[in-house]
Design a protein around this motif. Structure first.
Motif: not given
Length: 406
Positions: A286-308
């Motif tokens: 769904n992410i890719e079909v709607q134009g989203g980036s899986i790399k961006s998803f993983n980057d957000i997840v990593q940044k979120t985890e590191n931000g705690h």
């Protein structure tokens, strides 16, 4: 002032549908607060909202969705579409932003993810992935979108007649005939502040859905306790990744199971034949079909985890109570103070302990993520959302009956 007659009820409804001005929205809300609407009047309003923009005529019998009445910490608007898709259904999810982390604003964090498709794109995306998630806007249910945002501005979201009409108008607009509703009961809930009111409004939702040719079921959950530990836009994506990779703890796993059960309840197919890997792949498709980036998803997840980087500790031993309204308002306040994007994501909370658990003094209750300029205020307000008591008389589902002094 109006009398309570159907004819007079139609005046503010028809005036608003013809002209979505602030004046007409105000008069409609004032009328409903004073008199409410009958089922037939809600049907008229719902059809007017649905037909205020483009309507989809896709002739798909398996179209379905599970929206929610709003509330903190649930991931149902993110997980249920994936499960419904894997069960063999087609999902068209037309929604509005949540507070602080609704499905559409969480997905909007992902770079490139498009939430404003036009008609032919929706058809194409649905054919490719059987799941499309988009937002009410100037093309789809524009009258509902305007009314929803106005209700949010004036703190009038908790009007059941308008909640029902808003939810069902979006289902009519995309041609759904099969709907579930995640009803979250809380003192700040939009569908009832207690289970009795929620049941009554759920029965009404089902009656009106039936009048509109929609098959529906309502699922009532307790919105006063956290459904799972990850609270925030980035945190919701982190929760999904933990589910995909089997890193979910007991509470996240139980919540994921609940979302699957709701999906099974409205699915035409009841056979479960998929793995966590399939869940991940369906989400990424769904992410890719709607134009989203899986790399961006993983980057957000990593940044979120590191931000705690910050923690809140228990000040004493006892039973933990969590004020979810305080947490919601604190996160929303910071989100509204940051204008880097339409759906900013400056902060979030991960609960290390849940409501009614016994905690030791000095134990970590939660971790925090927040932009530096707001961290001090954010931490103070989140700390105020936790209290610890030695009283066990109202802990969880335990009821204690006594006679005399004990």
């Amino acid at each position: 002032m109006w009398d309570r007659t159907t004819l007079n009820a139609l005046i503010p409804i028809s005036n608003f549908i013809a002209d979505n001005s602030v004046q007409n929205m105000t008069k409609l809300i004032e009328y409903i607060k004073m008199y409410d609407l009958t089922d037939s009047e809600i049907v008229i309003l719902t059809k007017g909202l649905a037909e205020s923009g483009t309507t989809l005529m896709l002739q798909e019998n398996s179209l379905c969705d599970i929206p929610s009445t709003g509330g903190l910490s649930s991931l149902s608007t993110l997980l249920c579409p994936i499960y419904l898709k894997l069960l063999g259904n087609k999902v068209l999810k037309l929604g509005v932003p949540g507070r602080p982390a609704g499905g559409i604003d969480v997905l909007s964090q992902i770079e490139g993810y498009r939430i404003n498709p036009v008609y032919f794109e929706i058809q194409s995306w649905l054919a490719k992935s059987n799941y499309v998630h988009f937002i009410a806007n100037e093309e789809f249910t524009p009258a509902d979108s305007k009314l929803f945002h106005f209700r949010k501005q004036i703190n009038a979201l908790d009007i059941p007649a308008l909640v029902i009409s808003s939810l069902l108008s979006k289902k009519i607009a995309v041609g759904l005939k099969n709907v579930g509703l995640d009803v979250r009961v809380a003192e700040y809930g939009n569908f009832g502040t207690n289970f009795e009111d929620a049941r009554r409004n759920s029965e009404r939702f089902n009656r009106i859905a039936s009048l509109l040719g929609i098959s529906s079921k309502c699922f009532i959950t307790n919105g006063m306790v956290p459904q799972q530990p990850f609270i925030g836009r980035g945190e919701s994506l982190l929760a999904l990744k933990n589910i995909f990779e089997n890193k979910d703890n007991e509470y996240l796993r139980n919540h994921s199971t609940l979302c699957l059960k709701m999906s099974l309840a409205i699915s035409l197919n009841k056979k479960i034949d998929f793995t966590k890997e399939d869940v991940k792949n369906a989400f990424f498709e769904n992410i890719e079909v709607q134009g989203g980036s899986i790399k961006s998803f993983n980057d957000i997840v990593q940044k979120t985890e590191n931000g705690h980087t910050q923690v809140i500790l228990s000040t004493k031993s006892g039973f933990l109570s969590i004020n979810l309204l305080k947490i919601r308002d604190t996160i929303v306040e910071i989100q509204n103070s940051v204008h880097t994007s339409k759906y900013s994501d400056p902060c979030g909370v991960i609960l290390m302990r849940m409501s009614n658990q016994y905690v030791d003094r000095g134990e970590v209750i939660c971790t925090l993520r927040c932009e530096n300029s707001f961290m001090k205020k954010f931490k103070q307000n989140i700390e105020a959302a936790f209290s610890i008591s030695e009283n066990t008389n109202s802990i969880g589902n335990l009821e204690i009956v006594t006679y005399g002094k004990i």
